[in-house]
Design an enzyme around this catalytic site. Structure first.
Site, PDB file in Angstrom:
ATOM      1  N   ARG A   1      -6.231 -14.885  10.827  1.00  0.00           N
ATOM      2  CA  ARG A   1      -7.316 -15.770  10.415  1.00  0.00           C
ATOM      3  C   ARG A   1      -7.829 -16.676  11.517  1.00  0.00           C
ATOM      4  O   ARG A   1      -9.022 -16.998  11.540  1.00  0.00           O
ATOM      5  CB  ARG A   1      -6.875 -16.586   9.193  1.00  0.00           C
TER       6      ARG A   1
ATOM      7  N   TYR B   1       0.843  -1.195   0.000  1.00  0.00           N
ATOM      8  CA  TYR B   1       0.000   0.000   0.000  1.00  0.00           C
ATOM      9  C   TYR B   1       0.880   1.247   0.000  1.00  0.00           C
ATOM     10  O   TYR B   1       2.112   1.143  -0.049  1.00  0.00           O
ATOM     11  CB  TYR B   1      -0.998  -0.064   1.166  1.00  0.00           C
TER      12      TYR B   1
END
Ligand code: FNR
Length: 364
Positions: A330, A185
């Site tokens: 996760r 990013y």
């Protein structure tokens, strides 16, 4: 007592244990306006109930063009601040520390959600022009989303946007601010020679490529109270050994510079700068060696993320002094009560009390 359930003092903020919920985009803003919804309250609130010491809210865009998808959280107005305040307060009421990741997606912005294919969105479909250090789009053949190289006024505006978002995050009641400088990013795009082709004060040498991240970290630090910590998430490596790319040695050097800018913990992830920038293997602790390298080279606290799925594994990381914080992504999506279960398995229930409402479910 297991080390995972010892507290961690960063400035005058005490994390009740060493388990952090990794920032994870939920792509769950309804109205394409960046405002937090009930989903964010329930999602982050559940993980605070579930025993995490620090609950980090997802990549939250400091300006509209910094969203990955139109459904991302934002923090570019006081209305955004107010929409997030309830979530921060609820996380605190559970005894956890609320954090928020401040982000700009750069050239990886303007995409559809993962379950819609993460496709570049054309303006006609709600997309927008993306900005980056240089004008190469992600991925290289993306036709739908034009990428513009930032000029000096864009850079000044970006620093101001991070500063204003930090102020609003503080006002909303978050106790940790994390600067997102990883995963390809915008801030990582400045760090890496793969994406930064600038020849001004923000590109070229290590010092010039790292200038923007340092300036953003300083701006966030200026807005952030002295008693609350600032984290920076970096990609420890670009995983591109054959190319002129970001390396773990660069990460260790940057970590020291960021400590001088007032950062308190480096959250070491990896990859994301180009479609082929990822580890070959993503099993247990797959990024731990990167965090260890940074930790050994500097005095700053370090968090490791990636492939942590069991209580014993998280305990071993902290007990063997390999990282200060075990960051779980996760597995916390699969089990919001991972923290409570970890405390149970490691016999640390007194350090991580089950909410009274749930006590009967955890009776021995
Ligand atoms: C992520 N990840 C991520 N990282 C980040 O820095 N900011 C973010 O907003 C997101 N969003 C996000 C959404 C979803 C659904 C997933 C699965 C992942 C990366 C995440 O924080 C973490 O670094 C990785 O998932 C690796 O950790 P685990 O999942 O192996 O514990």
């Amino acid at each position: 007592m297991p080390d995972l359930f010892t507290s961690l003092d960063l400035r005058e903020t005490t994390l009740p244990n060493r388990l952090m919920v990794s920032p994870m985009c939920q792509y769950s803003v309804d109205a394409r306006d960046g405002l937090a919804t009930d989903w964010h309250l329930v999602h982050l609130g559940s993980r605070a109930v579930g025993g995490a010491g620090l609950v980090m809210a997802e990549a939250t865009a400091v300006e509209p063009a910094g969203r990955i998808t139109p459904q991302d959280l934002g923090l570019w107005s006081d209305e955004h601040r107010d929409a997030l305040a309830r979530t921060a307060a609820f996380v605190r009421e559970q005894g956890a520390i609320p954090g928020i990741q401040l982000a700009h997606a750069g050239r990886k912005a303007s995409k559809s959600r993962p379950w819609a294919g993460s496709e570049p969105l054309a303006p006609a479909d709600g997309g927008w022009e993306t900005i980056a250090p240089s004008d190469r789009p992600w991925p290289y053949d993306a036709g739908a989303t034009a990428t513009r190289a930032m000029d000096e006024s864009d850079i000044a505006g970006l620093i101001d946007a991070f500063r204003a978002a930090a102020r609003r995050a503080r006002e909303a009641g978050f106790l940790v601010a994390e600067v997102h400088a990883a995963h390809g990013y915008l801030l990582h795009e400045f760090l890496s020679p793969v994406t930064n082709e600038r020849r001004d004060a923000y590109g070229g040498s290590f010092e010039d490529r790292t200038r923007l991240v340092r300036e953003v970290t300083q701006a966030v630090r200026e807005e952030w109270p002295d008693d609350r910590p600032v984290f920076v998430r970096i990609s420890g490596t670009d995983w591109l050994p054959e190319r002129d790319a970001w390396t773990v040695a660069d990460s260790a050097r940057l970590a020291g510079d960021l400590a001088d800018c007032g950062a308190d913990l480096i959250d070491v992830s990896s990859g994301g700068i180009s479609p082929d920038s990822h580890p070959d293997w993503t099993g247990p602790n797959y990024q731990l060696a990167l965090a260890e390298h940074v930790r050994e080279a500097t005095d700053i606290a370090v968090g490791t993320v990636g492939g942590i799925t069991t209580a014993e594994q998280a305990e071993a990381i902290v007990r063997n002094d390999r990282a200060d914080l075990a960051i779980v992504g996760r597995e916390f999506l699969r089990d919001p009560y991972f923290g409570l279960r970890a405390a149970d398995r490691l016999d640390a229930r007194d350090r991580s009390p089950v909410p009274e409402q749930y006590e009967r479910a955890f009776e021995r």
